[in-house]
Design an enzyme around this catalytic site. Structure first.
Site, PDB file in Angstrom:
ATOM      1  N   SER A 175       0.840  -1.138  -0.069  1.00 16.16           N
ATOM      2  CA  SER A 175       0.019  -0.014  -0.233  1.00 16.16           C
ATOM      3  C   SER A 175       0.868   1.442  -0.130  1.00 16.16           C
ATOM      4  O   SER A 175       1.974   1.199   0.600  1.00 16.16           O
ATOM      5  CB  SER A 175      -1.052   0.196   1.364  1.00 16.16           C
ATOM      6  OG  SER A 175      -1.673   1.250   1.424  1.00 16.16           O
ATOM      7  N   ASP A 176       0.406   2.143  -0.706  1.00 16.09           N
ATOM      8  CA  ASP A 176       1.017   3.528  -0.676  1.00 16.09           C
ATOM      9  C   ASP A 176       0.476   4.313   0.683  1.00 16.09           C
ATOM     10  O   ASP A 176      -0.235   3.631   1.304  1.00 16.09           O
ATOM     11  CB  ASP A 176       0.488   4.571  -1.759  1.00 16.09           C
ATOM     12  CG  ASP A 176       0.887   5.824  -2.050  1.00 16.09           C
ATOM     13  OD1 ASP A 176       2.014   5.753  -1.442  1.00 16.09           O
ATOM     14  OD2 ASP A 176       0.443   6.603  -2.335  1.00 16.09           O
ATOM     15  N   LYS A 177       1.168   5.327   1.160  1.00 16.08           N
ATOM     16  CA  LYS A 177       0.958   5.549   2.512  1.00 16.08           C
ATOM     17  C   LYS A 177      -0.312   7.049   2.403  1.00 16.08           C
ATOM     18  O   LYS A 177      -1.076   6.735   2.728  1.00 16.08           O
ATOM     19  CB  LYS A 177       2.131   6.430   3.257  1.00 16.08           C
ATOM     20  CG  LYS A 177       1.891   6.939   4.637  1.00 16.08           C
ATOM     21  CD  LYS A 177       3.139   7.561   5.091  1.00 16.08           C
ATOM     22  CE  LYS A 177       3.777   8.583   4.344  1.00 16.08           C
ATOM     23  NZ  LYS A 177       2.979   9.990   4.535  1.00 16.08           N
TER      24      LYS A 177
END
Length: 918
Positions: free
Chosen positions: A337-339
């Site tokens: 996941s991207d943050k």
């Protein structure tokens, strides 16, 4: 003219971010006046136009024909050939129509996938302002060449990769390329050779957007040689691969086709050579056998089940762009996941205020002005602590942002997100910006400049007394401060000397170590020396008010969703372009990578594939990651056999989104390139929606297994009935090919559809993911298919044999067999609603209204088959009396109770949980 390919590559070989302005000008033989028109045309010939190259594509016809290369469609086309040989042209037309529809769906989906490249190419600016021969002019951006001098202003899209040579407060939104959550302040200073893309402050890259300020830069790369072009090349080379479901279906189809072929040949040989049956009759028997074994309805029902999953995911704010991704999301073992904006809110929030030796914590997240102040765990009134109240006031007054609420009650910021966080802090303390501006009017401002690293404002209070407020980088504010604000019991003045500045520096370090961005606030009760504010007014004499710790906090629902994924046996990894300290701090709050180090993109670049595979499995937080790093991490996990979902919103995420087993793009703040490369788009940019979609995906896979477990015994029972007739040398076939096709068509088009509407079973998110590479049918399920097939054969063949031996006509006996099979499927449908749970309950029998409706529809079709003269003539059926129908129902109950007994044994033995993940 001859194009010099070596020359066209030369600009790419230089680390331009390490070159000084003078070195860059010398290398590209340009200057402040830019290139002459003659030289620009010559370079355009050498380097080519400033556009991204389009990959070679297959023509529409070849793309369409390739969709037919599918084992399931081969099976359907084979069934169509058989029905054509039998003269059943209606069945042939229906089957071929299903083949064409499935091929068209694949054709459209592949066309959408190719749109990702077009979306990236569309990010290049159409026009550019350049300086040529000393004159400023606007040109078509495709004619830019290395050495051109480009002028940038707020709102411009950067048309090529530039080495900046002049800048005035330039801030560039590079989120699409780097994943940075905030615009980057640009300078002319060189960077280290190995600096990450987001740390090359003297560069501006094609496709990024200027949000503030002005600048001038020299073009150092155009077209395919830009960073954007490099990503485009990565995306072109990435093979999206296929999904676990399609791989399973392919193996299942090949295995089933092989088994059908072997059984058909053995049956023909045994009947012809052993039983002495005529070859012509045995051929028709084999045709009936093959027709009974081919699952004609599988592609269509699979599409219905996946489409139903699409509808359910849409309600969870996940829009599915490619049908197989519905199931694949349910089989993932790792989510990368991207943050920013996915795990976090993308709304900067003040969480910590350090003032007068005290640490205050601020609750509430995002831009909604809801929250409390606390110290040592106890709530406090900020206005009863003078140093804290004045710090909140300073943050509101020394501020150019605006806090707004829309008609739906959603709060948003206009302006810099960090300044917005200070406005929200003030609002939580009861200090509204508009009211403060009236009570403490602003008389002058010094805007933030990178070389000074602070912003200042001049105000007068309600008594007319002058105040100067300043906010900025702590080290810079420390330089202009001597006394500090006293404690809450004393007055707010400059009467005491500043504490040891090392103590403040330690608090800065401590706050930054928690992943918070630190700002310092200070004030001086004085007027400017002149008529306007000047930098000389800030040489000293300020009182340090507070250190403010700001962060983009994790979403509360994301924390719960990550925990749910962990319970479901899914590893969650954070891959972000942000700094390592920030990433590790956010990861700790989300329970991602706790107690483990964060690995940077620079470290990933130094690893070979074997080392990266080990690290990718062990480490959960990756920071400062470039597009290549994200792509390599996804590939490393896949090479280990993991099923990987990747989330992202920028162009830099597109290659990894395409390569992942499931690419999940952000729909609200994501770029078009990311959306086009992805399989699923989240309309709310929220990680919690991924977890909900995983639940739906697992339910879809369960429903697919339920349908296959429901369908195969029918095909198996039909085949066993035909084989039994051959082995017993009855001289007649219990089921004709036409009757077999009728059974398959009726049960698939009615009964099978009901399983698409089954909801996910309780406890589905407490199972571990099924191991990658698992067969669609485990050995246990093969056993169940065999058991139910034998039960169906016993009931069906038993009724046929008894009727025929008791003197009934062959038409009546076959009608009994057909109805026995169909009624057995009706009862077995109820049992199939749960793979292991009992169906002997009110919920088990009546819990799916669609199942009851399909049973009613199927029963009506069987009435038509049995009693309508036209059907009797076409299929060779005959009318049945009440007693014969009771015998048919008895055959169905035999199958139902046999299947329920087997499920009871499995539950009693404690095997259900282990078998559920196979």
């Amino acid at each position: 003219m001859h194009r010099d390919d070596n020359a066209s590559q030369r600009p790419l070989k230089h680390p331009w971010h390490t070159f000084s302005v003078e070195h860059t000008q010398l290398e590209l033989q340009t200057g402040p006046d830019g290139l002459s028109d003659t030289e620009a045309r010559a370079r355009l010939t050498r380097y080519g136009p400033n556009r991204l190259t389009e990959p070679s594509r297959r023509g529409p016809l070849m793309r369409l024909l390739s969709q037919f290369h599918n084992v399931l469609l081969y099976a359907m086309m084979g069934a169509a050939v058989i029905t054509a040989l039998l003269g059943h042209w209606l069945d042939t037309a229906v089957l071929m129509a299903a083949v064409v529809v499935n091929a068209l769906i694949g054709f459209v989906q592949e066309g959408k996938a190719e749109s990702a490249l077009a979306a990236i190419r569309g990010m290049l600016a159409p026009h550019a302002t350049v300086v040529r021969a000393g004159a400023r002019c606007e040109i078509d951006a495709t004619t830019l060449v290395p050495g051109d001098v480009v002028v940038l202003a707020s709102g411009d899209r950067v048309p090529a990769d530039l080495r900046l040579i002049a800048s005035r407060e330039l801030r560039v939104d590079e989120a699409a390329l780097t994943g940075e959550s905030e615009p980057v302040q640009k300078t002319l200073d060189t960077a280290e050779d190995d600096a990450a893309l987001g740390d090359r402050w003297c560069m501006a890259y094609a496709g990024t957007v200027v949000v503030y300020g002005q600048a001038t830069g020299i073009v150092v790369a155009t077209g395919a040689h830009t960073e954007l072009g490099r990503i485009n090349h990565l995306l072109t080379d990435v093979d999206g691969g296929t999904t676990p479901l399609l791989r399973q279906i392919d193996r299942f189809g090949h295995g089933l086709a092989g088994a059908i072929a072997v059984v058909a040949v053995l049956t023909f040989v045994l009947g012809w050579l052993w039983r002495g049956e005529p070859a012509g009759e045995m051929f028709m028997v084999v045709v009936a056998l093959v027709a009974s074994a081919i699952p004609e309805g599988l592609p269509a029902i699979m599409t219905v089940i996946l489409a139903r999953g699409v509808q359910r995911m849409a309600r969870e704010k996940a829009i599915v762009r490619r049908l197989p991704a519905v199931e694949t999301l349910g089989s993932v073992t790792v989510i990368c996941s991207d943050k920013t904006g996915t795990l976090t809110r993308n709304e900067m929030t003040v969480q910590r205020v350090v003032s007068a030796g005290r640490v205050y914590h601020v609750s509430g997240v995002g831009y909604a002005p809801d929250g409390k102040f606390s110290r040592d765990g106890a709530d406090i009134d900020p206005m009863s602590h003078p140093e804290l109240g004045l710090a909140a006031r300073a943050g509101v007054l020394c501020n150019d942002a605006r806090l707004l609420e829309d008609a739906e009650g959603h709060w948003r910021i206009e302006g810099d997100p960090t300044e917005g966080a200070l406005l929200v802090l003030g609002a939580k303390a009861g200090l509204a910006r508009d009211a403060m501006q009236v009570q403490w009017p602003r008389l002058d401002t010094l805007p933030f400049e990178s070389q000074h690293r602070f912003m200042a404002t001049y105000h007068t209070d309600s008594t007319g007394a002058p105040w100067l407020f300043v906010k900025g980088a702590p080290e810079r504010i420390f330089e202009m401060c001597r006394p500090q604000v006293t404690g809450s019991d004393g007055p707010v003045d400059a009467s005491e000397e500043n504490e040891n500045i090392d103590d403040w520096r330690r608090m800065v370090t401590d706050t930054a170590a928690q992943g918070l961005r630190v700002l310092a606030l200070a004030y001086k009760r004085a007027k400017p020396a002149g008529a306007r504010l000047a930098f000389g007014d800030f040489d000293g004499g300020f009182t340090l008010l507070a250190l403010v710790g700001i962060i983009d906090p994790p979403r509360a629902e994301a924390i719960a969703a990550v925990a749910e994924c962990h319970r479901a046996g899914i590893r969650v990894k954070m891959i972000t372009g942000d700094h390592a300290e920030t990433a590790r701090a956010i990861g700790a709050q989300l329970d991602i990578g706790v107690g483990k180090p964060a690995v940077t993109g620079a470290e990933v670049a130094l690893m070979d594939d074997a080392e990266l595979r080990r690290v990718a499995l062990e480490i959960d937080v990756f920071a400062r990651a470039s597009p290549e790093h994200k792509l390599r991490l996804v590939q490393a996990l896949q090479n280990d056999g993991q099923v990987v979902a990747m989330t992202g919103d920028g162009v830099n995420d597109a290659p990894a989104l395409k390569r992942a087993d499931v690419g999940v793009a952000m729909g609200f703040k994501g770029t078009e390139a990311a959306k086009e490369a992805a399989d699923i788009v989240l309309t709310d940019d929220n990680f919690a929606s991924i977890a909900k979609a995983v639940r739906q995906g697992r339910g879809v896979y369960d429903n697919l297994k339920k349908f296959i477990l429901f369908m195969l015994p029918t095909n198996g029972g039909e085949a066993l009935v035909v084989i039994a007739g051959v082995m017993l040398a009855l001289g007649v076939v219990p089921l004709t090919p036409a009757q077999v096709l009728w059974i398959n068509m009726v049960t698939s088009s009615t009964l099978g559809i009901a399983l698409a509407f089954e909801r996910a079973e309780p406890g589905i998110m407490t199972r571990t993911p099924r191991p990658p590479g698992t067969s669609l049918l485990s050995w246990f399920f093969v056993w169940r298919v065999t058991l139910v097939s034998v039960l169906m054969m016993i009931g069906t063949f038993g009724l046929f044999y008894l009727e025929w031996r008791n003197g009934a006509s062959i038409e009546a006996a076959r009608t009994m067999a057909v109805n026995a099979l169909v009624v057995a499927e009706m009862f077995y449908l109820i049992s199939s609603r749960s793979i292991f749970a009992s169906s002997l309950s009110w919920q088990g029998v009546f819990g799916n209204r669609i199942a009851l409706l399909t049973i009613a529809a199927c029963l009506m079709l069987q009435m038509v088959y049995t009693y309508v003269p036209f059907m009797q003539t076409t299929f060779g059926s005959a009318a049945l009396d009440v007693g014969e129908w009771l015998e048919v129902i008895g055959a169905g109950l035999l199958v139902f109770f046999g299947a329920e007994l087997e499920k009871w044994v499995v539950r009693r033995a404690g095997w259900a949980e282990r078998l559920a993940t196979q």
